[in-house]
Design a protein around this motif. Structure first.
Motif, mmCIF file in Angstrom:
data_model
loop_
_atom_site.group_PDB
_atom_site.id
_atom_site.type_symbol
_atom_site.label_atom_id
_atom_site.label_comp_id
_atom_site.label_asym_id
_atom_site.label_seq_id
_atom_site.Cartn_x
_atom_site.Cartn_y
_atom_site.Cartn_z
ATOM 1 N N PHE A 1 35.907 20.223 30.231
ATOM 2 C CA PHE A 1 36.394 21.165 29.226
ATOM 3 C C PHE A 1 37.918 21.286 29.243
ATOM 4 O O PHE A 1 38.525 21.696 28.259
ATOM 5 N N HIS A 2 38.545 20.937 30.353
ATOM 6 C CA HIS A 2 39.998 21.065 30.479
ATOM 7 C C HIS A 2 40.760 19.942 29.794
ATOM 8 O O HIS A 2 41.984 20.027 29.644
ATOM 9 N N LEU B 1 36.957 37.952 28.645
ATOM 10 C CA LEU B 1 37.503 36.945 29.540
ATOM 11 C C LEU B 1 38.692 36.254 28.880
ATOM 12 O O LEU B 1 38.551 35.587 27.850
ATOM 13 N N GLU B 2 39.865 36.416 29.468
ATOM 14 C CA GLU B 2 41.086 35.850 28.909
ATOM 15 C C GLU B 2 41.733 34.902 29.920
ATOM 16 O O GLU B 2 41.202 34.642 30.986
ATOM 17 N N ASP B 3 42.892 34.392 29.531
ATOM 18 C CA ASP B 3 43.726 33.567 30.421
ATOM 19 C C ASP B 3 42.983 32.336 30.931
ATOM 20 O O ASP B 3 43.020 32.008 32.117
ATOM 21 N N LEU C 1 40.085 26.059 33.375
ATOM 22 C CA LEU C 1 38.904 25.376 32.838
ATOM 23 C C LEU C 1 38.433 24.254 33.762
ATOM 24 O O LEU C 1 37.240 23.936 33.793
ATOM 25 N N ARG C 2 39.349 23.672 34.486
ATOM 26 C CA ARG C 2 38.987 22.585 35.406
ATOM 27 C C ARG C 2 37.953 23.044 36.441
ATOM 28 O O ARG C 2 37.146 22.248 36.930
ATOM 29 N N LEU C 3 37.974 24.348 36.771
ATOM 30 C CA LEU C 3 37.026 24.875 37.747
ATOM 31 C C LEU C 3 35.597 24.581 37.338
ATOM 32 O O LEU C 3 34.735 24.325 38.191
ATOM 33 N N ALA C 4 35.304 24.621 36.033
ATOM 34 C CA ALA C 4 33.932 24.458 35.552
ATOM 35 C C ALA C 4 33.345 23.103 35.901
ATOM 36 O O ALA C 4 32.120 22.945 35.922
ATOM 37 N N TRP D 1 29.302 29.796 30.180
ATOM 38 C CA TRP D 1 30.053 30.604 29.205
ATOM 39 C C TRP D 1 30.654 29.707 28.126
ATOM 40 O O TRP D 1 30.579 30.018 26.926
ATOM 41 N N LEU D 2 31.232 28.588 28.527
ATOM 42 C CA LEU D 2 31.863 27.662 27.584
ATOM 43 C C LEU D 2 30.823 27.012 26.675
ATOM 44 O O LEU D 2 31.025 26.891 25.455
#
Length: 404
Positions: A228-229, A249-251, A257-260, A365-366
């Motif tokens: 996603f990143h 959820l912001e920022d 996004l890489r965390l996902a 969430w994404l």
């Protein structure tokens, strides 16, 4: 309460619950341990920090393999973390694998062969015509070919992969034709009716299929999102109106996004050793640059050339300092900073245990944003898993059919 997500109403409720839960815990997972040696949560939950930092390597290994066991242990400090399991509950869409026989899976890594077979099985009946989006050598298209009602087409931007894929299809008599096409080209022509399939198309690539496939009223879109990143935007841009208007959820930067997608299947031991060494070097240099600059802030360093892999920590530090316009003092005790790098790598791995509990919730969430967008465009959406996570952690399948 377990939320199944089987209906549009449930899906909206699932997203809302996830949004609130992730926002409420943002201070636990948004700071990246690699760049933030002392996150605020260490002060707020000193017992939690002591517990994590006191784990043995074997205990870290065990918790990395069993996130539910870790949730149970951390609930003493974080009672609301127990909601994680219910928020992640999804239907299993897997069927009997349709993977190509190994004798026909030429140039196709074994894990990719099984992923394509699981993805194909989860789609059940295919619509005609089928378009393999960002197809590479067309491995998914060739997997789907025996089960499709007609010939398949694949879009791929790399002409060399297109040529190799068409040669493979011709060799085995598969009714598959690959076409060189840049799917991000704003002037790309669009067919009026396709079943678009995408197995791990990254970032903007799968979002392009979702947005433009819906715009051109393609009857079916079947997508396993990934990476996603990998987007042109510096921050996440929601697709659905609900998420744009109601999210807490912001920022969500590219790095967040890489965390996902940080979770991977087990890498070979050699790769794990190389990764650990690189982390130690970078963390050692990070501690050093903070000391030299007199500024306690992270300084991103680009990937180093492979020639440095065997050159040692000192060579890496001098290369990194040069890239960042720094001069290291001649009396720098590099062994001291290397030892600090080892300490930081151990700490980072333990802090990451907490952060990684939020990988799958963020990923869901994404993907729920994509699902809600497609529902807003008139599609009936099925969302579930198409294989076990040991085959691929990116095992979410978004299967959308245009309502008649």
């Amino acid at each position: 309460m377990t939320v199944t997500g089987s209906s549009s109403h449930d899906r909206a409720g699932r997203w809302s619950a996830l949004d609130g839960w992730l926002a409420d815990h943002a201070d636990l997972w948004q700071p990246a341990p690699f760049s933030t040696p002392a996150p605020d949560w260490c002060r707020w939950y000193p017992g939690l920090a002591t517990f994590l930092e006191g784990l043995t390597d074997a205990e870290v290994d065990a918790f990395e393999a069993d996130s539910e066991h870790l949730v149970a242990r951390l609930s003493a400090w974080l009672p609301t973390i127990d909601r994680r399991r219910a928020l992640l509950d999804l239907p299993d869409l897997a069927g009997d694998s349709l993977a190509l026989p190994e004798t026909r899976a030429v140039d196709m890594p074994g894990r990719k062969r099984l992923q394509a077979g699981a993805f194909a099985a989860a789609l059940r009946a295919l619509e005609a015509p089928v378009l393999d989006w960002c197809c590479g050598k067309g491995h998914l298209a060739r997997t789907l070919a025996p089960h499709a009602p007609g010939a398949l087409v694949g879009y791929e931007w790399d002409p060399a992969l297109v040529a190799d894929g068409n040669a493979l299809a011709a060799r085995y008599g598969d009714p598959v034709t690959l076409v060189t096409r840049d799917v991000l080209d704003p002037d790309m022509s669009w067919s009026p009716a396709c079943h678009g399939v995408a197995l791990h198309a990254c970032g903007d690539l799968h979002r392009r299929l979702i947005e433009q496939g819906a715009r051109h009223r393609w009857p079916r879109l079947s997508i396993a999102p990934c990476c996603f990143h990998l987007t042109r935007h510096p921050d996440y841009q929601p697709l659905s109106q609900r998420v744009r208007e109601q999210r807490r959820l912001e920022d969500l930067s590219r790095e967040t996004l890489r965390l996902a997608v940080r979770e991977t299947v087990t890498a070979p031991a050699r790769i794990r050793r190389q990764t650990r060494r690189t982390q130690i070097w970078r963390l050692g240099f990070d501690a050093l640059q903070r000391h030299v600059r007199g500024e306690d802030s992270y300084l991103p360093v680009p990937p180093h050339p492979t020639r440095l892999n065997d050159a040692g920590f000192a060579a890496f530090c001098h290369w990194a300092a040069e890239r960042k316009g720094m001069t290291l003092p001649p009396d720098t005790d590099l062994e001291h900073w290397l030892a600090l790098g080892r300490q930081r790598q151990s700490q980072v791995r333990r802090h990451e245990l907490l952060r990684h509990l939020f990988r799958r919730p963020l990923e869901l969430w994404l993907v729920l944003d994509d699902a809600l967008y497609l529902e807003e465009q008139g599609y009936t959406v099925t969302l579930g898993t198409f294989c076990e996570r040991h085959l691929t952690p990116r095992n979410l399948l978004l299967d959308a059919r245009l309502a008649s």
